[in-house]
Design a protein around this motif. Structure first.
Motif, PDB file in Angstrom:
ATOM      1  N   VAL A  52       0.844  -1.195   0.000  1.00  0.00           N
ATOM      2  CA  VAL A  52       0.000   0.000   0.000  1.00  0.00           C
ATOM      3  C   VAL A  52       0.881   1.248   0.000  1.00  0.00           C
ATOM      4  O   VAL A  52       0.645   2.196  -0.760  1.00  0.00           O
ATOM      5  N   GLU A  53       1.919   1.247   0.833  1.00  0.00           N
ATOM      6  CA  GLU A  53       2.828   2.396   0.889  1.00  0.00           C
ATOM      7  C   GLU A  53       3.558   2.587  -0.435  1.00  0.00           C
ATOM      8  O   GLU A  53       3.732   3.722  -0.911  1.00  0.00           O
ATOM      9  N   ILE A  54       3.995   1.490  -1.047  1.00  0.00           N
ATOM     10  CA  ILE A  54       4.691   1.584  -2.338  1.00  0.00           C
ATOM     11  C   ILE A  54       3.749   2.122  -3.406  1.00  0.00           C
ATOM     12  O   ILE A  54       4.117   3.001  -4.213  1.00  0.00           O
ATOM     13  N   ALA A  55       2.520   1.619  -3.448  1.00  0.00           N
ATOM     14  CA  ALA A  55       1.554   2.076  -4.447  1.00  0.00           C
ATOM     15  C   ALA A  55       1.287   3.567  -4.318  1.00  0.00           C
ATOM     16  O   ALA A  55       1.234   4.294  -5.325  1.00  0.00           O
ATOM     17  N   MET A  56       1.148   4.043  -3.085  1.00  0.00           N
ATOM     18  CA  MET A  56       0.875   5.468  -2.899  1.00  0.00           C
ATOM     19  C   MET A  56       2.104   6.314  -3.219  1.00  0.00           C
ATOM     20  O   MET A  56       1.977   7.440  -3.719  1.00  0.00           O
ATOM     21  N   ALA A  57       3.299   5.768  -2.966  1.00  0.00           N
ATOM     22  CA  ALA A  57       4.524   6.480  -3.347  1.00  0.00           C
ATOM     23  C   ALA A  57       4.648   6.564  -4.863  1.00  0.00           C
ATOM     24  O   ALA A  57       5.094   7.586  -5.409  1.00  0.00           O
ATOM     25  N   ILE A  58       4.243   5.498  -5.541  1.00  0.00           N
ATOM     26  CA  ILE A  58       4.240   5.488  -7.008  1.00  0.00           C
ATOM     27  C   ILE A  58       3.275   6.556  -7.527  1.00  0.00           C
ATOM     28  O   ILE A  58       3.582   7.301  -8.464  1.00  0.00           O
ATOM     29  N   CYS A  59       2.098   6.641  -6.921  1.00  0.00           N
ATOM     30  CA  CYS A  59       1.113   7.633  -7.338  1.00  0.00           C
ATOM     31  C   CYS A  59       1.641   9.046  -7.124  1.00  0.00           C
ATOM     32  O   CYS A  59       1.447   9.923  -7.979  1.00  0.00           O
ATOM     33  N   ALA A  60       2.305   9.279  -5.993  1.00  0.00           N
ATOM     34  CA  ALA A  60       2.864  10.603  -5.723  1.00  0.00           C
ATOM     35  C   ALA A  60       3.939  10.950  -6.743  1.00  0.00           C
ATOM     36  O   ALA A  60       3.991  12.073  -7.263  1.00  0.00           O
ATOM     37  N   GLU A  61       4.807   9.985  -7.049  1.00  0.00           N
ATOM     38  CA  GLU A  61       5.884  10.208  -8.021  1.00  0.00           C
ATOM     39  C   GLU A  61       5.317  10.481  -9.416  1.00  0.00           C
ATOM     40  O   GLU A  61       5.854  11.321 -10.162  1.00  0.00           O
ATOM     41  N   ALA A  62       4.238   9.784  -9.762  1.00  0.00           N
ATOM     42  CA  ALA A  62       3.620   9.943 -11.079  1.00  0.00           C
ATOM     43  C   ALA A  62       2.611  11.093 -11.114  1.00  0.00           C
ATOM     44  O   ALA A  62       2.003  11.347 -12.163  1.00  0.00           O
ATOM     45  N   LYS A  63       2.431  11.750  -9.960  1.00  0.00           N
ATOM     46  CA  LYS A  63       1.468  12.858  -9.836  1.00  0.00           C
ATOM     47  C   LYS A  63       0.049  12.410 -10.197  1.00  0.00           C
ATOM     48  O   LYS A  63      -0.681  13.074 -10.949  1.00  0.00           O
ATOM     49  N   LEU A  64      -0.327  11.272  -9.640  1.00  0.00           N
ATOM     50  CA  LEU A  64      -1.668  10.724  -9.822  1.00  0.00           C
ATOM     51  C   LEU A  64      -2.444  10.852  -8.516  1.00  0.00           C
ATOM     52  O   LEU A  64      -1.885  10.613  -7.428  1.00  0.00           O
ATOM     53  N   ASP A  65      -3.701  11.220  -8.599  1.00  0.00           N
ATOM     54  CA  ASP A  65      -4.580  11.293  -7.428  1.00  0.00           C
ATOM     55  C   ASP A  65      -5.209   9.920  -7.232  1.00  0.00           C
ATOM     56  O   ASP A  65      -6.160   9.557  -7.925  1.00  0.00           O
TER      57      ASP A  65
END
Length: 259
Positions: A52-65
């Motif tokens: 879950v933490e990795i997925a949200m970090a990926i979203c932050a890096e990709a600038k995805l909400d």
């Protein structure tokens, strides 16, 4: 003047549409069944864990909400293809069979597959070692496919479960002889009081990339090439900027990214 106003109005509509598209929530599909240490609901109901933490970090890096969206494991690929979710982050191995239906990002982790059995019972993670044993596996996983291919001819039964936790519980209760799954997921079980009391690792299965895949990736729809590119760039980004290691260190004492 009317022409200018029409052009201005058209520009506003295009801008608003583009902004709405950018602000659209991306639904990240995870398995609704607890799968520690990758994903589990907290006491408050919020989902937490390394994945879950990795997925949200990926979203932050990709600038995805992004929004975590739990889906039953055996229905998670249909949920993706029917657009109930936008990508899968559920420890899904990259396999040729699954790639007939969906596509994958680059891998974001890769760990061994092990067999766990009752303490004091002689067996190992080979067809001969599991001869006459009842082996439990989670349905619709690479472990089910592997067990049927490699152990089906010698094991007394390959018993299927909706969740890995159910297989673990039956193992602890003595209703099956062993279970096969990802080493990290089974380590989490063996770290519990119940797991420590009953069971131990019997061995690592022989590698079979055709069945076990080439690591774990984010599942995406085949047509979503732009999203796939964003996820790949984000995986590379968090590995290069230290975020991947910072998230992983409290969870694991080894490199989960793997070879």
């Amino acid at each position: 003047m009317k022409t200018i106003l029409k052009l201005a109005a058209g520009a506003l509509i295009v801008t608003a549409t583009a902004f709405a598209a950018q602000a659209q929530t991306v639904k990240v599909g995870i398995a609704a069944e607890p799968y520690p240490p990758f994903a589990s609901p907290s006491a408050s109901g919020a989902w937490e864990g390394w994945e879950v933490e990795i997925a949200m970090a990926i979203c932050a890096e990709a600038k995805l909400d992004c929004e975590i969206t739990p889906v039953s494991w055996d229905g998670i690929i249909p949920a993706l293809t029917t657009k109930r979710i936008d990508f899968i982050a559920a420890s899904m191995s990259i396999t040729e069979e699954r790639m007939q239906t969906i596509d994958f990002s680059d891998k974001y982790y890769n760990t061994p597959t092990v067999v766990v059995g009752a303490k004091g019972v002689a067996m190992d993670a080979t067809p001969e070692g599991l001869k006459g044993k009842i082996l439990g596996v989670q349905v619709s996983t690479v472990h089910e496919n592997y067990a049927k291919k490699h152990f089906g001819a010698t094991a007394a039964e390959i018993k299927e479960y909706q969740t890995q936790d159910e297989a673990n519980q039956d193992l602890a209760a003595g209703r099956i002889d062993a279970t096969q799954a990802d080493s990290i997921a089974l380590d989490a079980f063996l770290d519990t009081d119940q797991g420590k009391a009953c069971c131990e690792v019997k061995g690592t299965v022989a590698d079979d990339p055709d069945v076990l895949g080439l690591g774990v990736g984010f599942g995406v729809r085949k047509e979503d090439t732009e999203l796939k590119e964003k996820l790949n760039a984000a995986i590379k980004g968090i590995r290069e900027n230290g975020t991947f290691e910072a998230i992983s260190k409290p969870w694991f004492d080894f490199d989960i990214y793997g070879g």
